[in-house]
Design a protein around this motif. Sequence first.
Motif, PDB file in Angstrom:
ATOM      1  N   THR A  43       8.628   7.633   8.811  1.00  0.00           N
ATOM      2  CA  THR A  43       7.240   7.049   8.147  1.00  0.00           C
ATOM      3  C   THR A  43       5.900   7.821   8.435  1.00  0.00           C
ATOM      4  OG1 THR A  43       6.503   5.807  10.240  1.00  0.00           O
ATOM      5  CG2 THR A  43       8.161   4.530   8.874  1.00  0.00           C
ATOM      6  N   GLY A  44       5.996   8.641   9.435  1.00  0.00           N
ATOM      7  CA  GLY A  44       4.898   9.413   9.551  1.00  0.00           C
ATOM      8  C   GLY A  44       3.710   8.639  10.527  1.00  0.00           C
ATOM      9  N   ILE A  45       4.171   7.461  11.044  1.00  0.00           N
ATOM     10  CA  ILE A  45       3.164   6.755  11.513  1.00  0.00           C
ATOM     11  C   ILE A  45       3.441   6.821  13.320  1.00  0.00           C
ATOM     12  CG2 ILE A  45       2.706   4.257  12.654  1.00  0.00           C
ATOM     13  CD1 ILE A  45       3.881   3.325   9.758  1.00  0.00           C
ATOM     14  N   PHE A 212      10.549   1.022  -1.045  1.00  0.00           N
ATOM     15  CA  PHE A 212      10.199   2.358  -1.053  1.00  0.00           C
ATOM     16  C   PHE A 212      10.304   2.892  -2.647  1.00  0.00           C
ATOM     17  CE2 PHE A 212      10.971   6.798  -0.594  1.00  0.00           C
ATOM     18  CZ  PHE A 212      10.512   7.245   0.491  1.00  0.00           C
ATOM     19  N   ARG A 213      11.327   2.554  -3.332  1.00  0.00           N
ATOM     20  CA  ARG A 213      11.525   3.125  -4.604  1.00  0.00           C
ATOM     21  C   ARG A 213      10.485   2.538  -5.732  1.00  0.00           C
ATOM     22  NH1 ARG A 213      17.092   3.247  -3.398  1.00  0.00           N
ATOM     23  NH2 ARG A 213      17.622   0.970  -3.285  1.00  0.00           N
ATOM     24  N   PHE A 214       9.958   1.453  -5.504  1.00  0.00           N
ATOM     25  CA  PHE A 214       9.085   0.886  -6.204  1.00  0.00           C
ATOM     26  C   PHE A 214       7.797   1.644  -6.015  1.00  0.00           C
ATOM     27  CE2 PHE A 214       4.860  -1.776  -6.302  1.00  0.00           C
ATOM     28  CZ  PHE A 214       5.036  -2.031  -7.537  1.00  0.00           C
ATOM     29  N   ALA A 215       7.354   1.942  -5.049  1.00  0.00           N
ATOM     30  CA  ALA A 215       6.152   2.755  -4.527  1.00  0.00           C
ATOM     31  C   ALA A 215       6.225   4.232  -5.247  1.00  0.00           C
ATOM     32  CB  ALA A 215       5.957   2.746  -2.908  1.00  0.00           C
ATOM     33  N   VAL A 216       7.445   4.901  -5.161  1.00  0.00           N
ATOM     34  CA  VAL A 216       7.282   6.254  -5.415  1.00  0.00           C
ATOM     35  C   VAL A 216       7.378   6.309  -6.855  1.00  0.00           C
ATOM     36  CG1 VAL A 216       8.340   7.114  -3.135  1.00  0.00           C
ATOM     37  CG2 VAL A 216       9.680   6.698  -5.188  1.00  0.00           C
ATOM     38  N   SER A 217       7.706   5.479  -7.490  1.00  0.00           N
ATOM     39  CA  SER A 217       7.501   5.448  -9.099  1.00  0.00           C
ATOM     40  C   SER A 217       6.254   4.854  -9.529  1.00  0.00           C
ATOM     41  CB  SER A 217       8.777   4.565  -9.878  1.00  0.00           C
ATOM     42  OG  SER A 217       8.629   3.352  -9.502  1.00  0.00           O
ATOM     43  N   ALA A 245       1.189   3.482   3.293  1.00  0.00           N
ATOM     44  CA  ALA A 245       2.160   2.824   3.631  1.00  0.00           C
ATOM     45  C   ALA A 245       2.995   3.716   4.384  1.00  0.00           C
ATOM     46  CB  ALA A 245       2.965   2.090   2.347  1.00  0.00           C
ATOM     47  N   ASN A 246       3.533   4.956   4.001  1.00  0.00           N
ATOM     48  CA  ASN A 246       4.452   5.499   4.484  1.00  0.00           C
ATOM     49  C   ASN A 246       4.244   7.155   3.916  1.00  0.00           C
ATOM     50  OD1 ASN A 246       7.052   7.106   4.643  1.00  0.00           O
ATOM     51  ND2 ASN A 246       8.016   5.121   4.910  1.00  0.00           N
ATOM     52  N   GLN A 247       4.251   8.069   4.949  1.00  0.00           N
ATOM     53  CA  GLN A 247       4.254   9.289   4.765  1.00  0.00           C
ATOM     54  C   GLN A 247       5.165   9.721   3.635  1.00  0.00           C
ATOM     55  OE1 GLN A 247       1.739  11.357   6.447  1.00  0.00           O
ATOM     56  NE2 GLN A 247       2.483  12.784   4.598  1.00  0.00           N
ATOM     57  N   ARG A 248       6.289   9.416   3.771  1.00  0.00           N
ATOM     58  CA  ARG A 248       7.432   9.994   2.737  1.00  0.00           C
ATOM     59  C   ARG A 248       7.039   9.417   1.520  1.00  0.00           C
ATOM     60  NH1 ARG A 248      13.222   8.640   4.154  1.00  0.00           N
ATOM     61  NH2 ARG A 248      12.286   6.727   4.805  1.00  0.00           N
ATOM     62  N   ILE A 249       6.212   8.273   1.120  1.00  0.00           N
ATOM     63  CA  ILE A 249       5.978   7.788  -0.136  1.00  0.00           C
ATOM     64  C   ILE A 249       4.822   8.615  -0.639  1.00  0.00           C
ATOM     65  CG2 ILE A 249       4.625   5.932  -1.300  1.00  0.00           C
ATOM     66  CD1 ILE A 249       6.144   3.938   0.550  1.00  0.00           C
ATOM     67  N   LEU A 250       3.858   8.954   0.170  1.00  0.00           N
ATOM     68  CA  LEU A 250       2.742  10.098  -0.159  1.00  0.00           C
ATOM     69  C   LEU A 250       3.440  11.257  -0.753  1.00  0.00           C
ATOM     70  CD1 LEU A 250      -0.046   8.905   2.194  1.00  0.00           C
ATOM     71  CD2 LEU A 250       0.404   7.941   0.012  1.00  0.00           C
ATOM     72  N   ASP A 251       4.148  11.785   0.153  1.00  0.00           N
ATOM     73  CA  ASP A 251       4.940  13.145  -0.022  1.00  0.00           C
ATOM     74  C   ASP A 251       5.598  12.991  -1.371  1.00  0.00           C
ATOM     75  OD1 ASP A 251       3.965  14.114   2.508  1.00  0.00           O
ATOM     76  OD2 ASP A 251       5.817  13.790   3.468  1.00  0.00           O
ATOM     77  N   LYS A 266      -4.605  11.203   3.640  1.00  0.00           N
ATOM     78  CA  LYS A 266      -3.567  10.462   4.586  1.00  0.00           C
ATOM     79  C   LYS A 266      -4.365  10.285   6.056  1.00  0.00           C
ATOM     80  CE  LYS A 266      -0.290  13.372   2.658  1.00  0.00           C
ATOM     81  NZ  LYS A 266       0.240  14.627   2.473  1.00  0.00           N
ATOM     82  N   ASN A 267      -4.148   9.156   6.401  1.00  0.00           N
ATOM     83  CA  ASN A 267      -4.632   8.509   7.911  1.00  0.00           C
ATOM     84  C   ASN A 267      -3.629   7.670   8.245  1.00  0.00           C
ATOM     85  OD1 ASN A 267      -5.256   6.204   6.572  1.00  0.00           O
ATOM     86  ND2 ASN A 267      -7.414   6.244   6.868  1.00  0.00           N
ATOM     87  N   LEU A 268      -2.477   7.422   7.708  1.00  0.00           N
ATOM     88  CA  LEU A 268      -1.524   6.506   8.058  1.00  0.00           C
ATOM     89  C   LEU A 268      -0.702   6.830   9.595  1.00  0.00           C
ATOM     90  CD1 LEU A 268       1.773   7.096   7.670  1.00  0.00           C
ATOM     91  CD2 LEU A 268       1.027   7.111   5.405  1.00  0.00           C
TER      92      LEU A 268
END
Length: 316
Positions: A43-45, A212-217, A245-251, A266-268
């Motif tokens: 998550t990057g958290i 996750f899938r919803f967010a990245v699309s 929400a999640n570093q991997r979603i942003l990436d 980014k500050n999560l």
Amino acid sequence: MGLKNMYGLRIIGTGRALPSRVLTNDDMTQYVETSDEWITSRTGIRQRYFCGENENTTTLAIEAAKKALEKAGIDKGEISCVLVATSSGEYAMPSTACMVHKALELDENITVMDVGAACAGFLYAVETARALMIANGGRYALVIGAEQMSHVLDMADRNTCVLFGDGAGAAVLMLEEDAEYVSVTGTRGDMAIMVGGPRREQPMAMEGQNVFRFAVSTIPMCVEKLLEKGGVTLEDVDWVVCHQANQRILDASVRRLGVPAEKFYKNLDRYANTSAASIPLALDEMMESGKLVSGQRIIMCGFGGGLTWAGVMMRA
Ligand code: ACO
């Protein structure tokens, strides 16, 4: 459609509030079987804030609002509406917004209410504030995102409890003729893959991988819709401020859009997912640190339970 809107918005003051307790990933092992390595890599958290005694969604909202009003430098009598985006208010009634209204001793003749659109809530509230001001002739709106997520989490569920944190962000918005403003909102009521009550009796549950899938699309779709509506490209945009929400979603969104990662704030890592608070919290941090300066063009994009999504492109 172009970027100039007959009535757009400008951000004239921001504020944020964080509760007193800081919990690192290691601290989360007192609740569930997890590890700093698992949380950081997935998550990057790295840490989150949780409310302590006498702290809650209302106290955070009030503190952030007071700071935003002070920075805006306007008379509070000029505020025409107060909207609080939250899914974790203390009561159904009075609304969190009403309690902010009381604490700030605001005028009686204004619209004051909570907005429920989960993590997209702040942008739904911005959009609603603009519509209210156009309809009713107001000039300034106080829009707040405030959450005590620790209150709606099942602290025995490692799939969710490590992901969220508490906090609040507030913005005073000014309605301005011919200011840049483009927005999009959307809903997938058929996708109730994040559910939860306002209190711990019905804690949050989520289909993590589907969210996750919803967010990245959704992030790239939302950003592209805004650019198309505004007739500009991402090169013309100074910052993209997404729900954290999640570093991997942003990436993944950065990769799909093919933009420099530095454009995505980014500050999560410090706050985890503070739901409706994450975007205004980021705005205040960016303003305070001088990263976001008045006049810069920003895209904000939120997505969350409902499912809901929303985007706004405007000048800071
Ligand atoms: N610590 C250790 N292990 C864990 C934890 C944890 N905190 N949580 C889950 N696991 C385990 C699971 O039990 C599973 O174990 P198993 O294989 O033995 O069953 C394993 O880790 C893998 O689980 P996955 O769900 O496959 O893990 P994934 O890599 O998908 O990551 C995550 C899970 C981080 C939740 C990811 O799906 C995600 O980020 N989803 C989006 C969630 C999100 O951001 N929601 C909010 C956005 S919208 C909004 O903000 C309202």
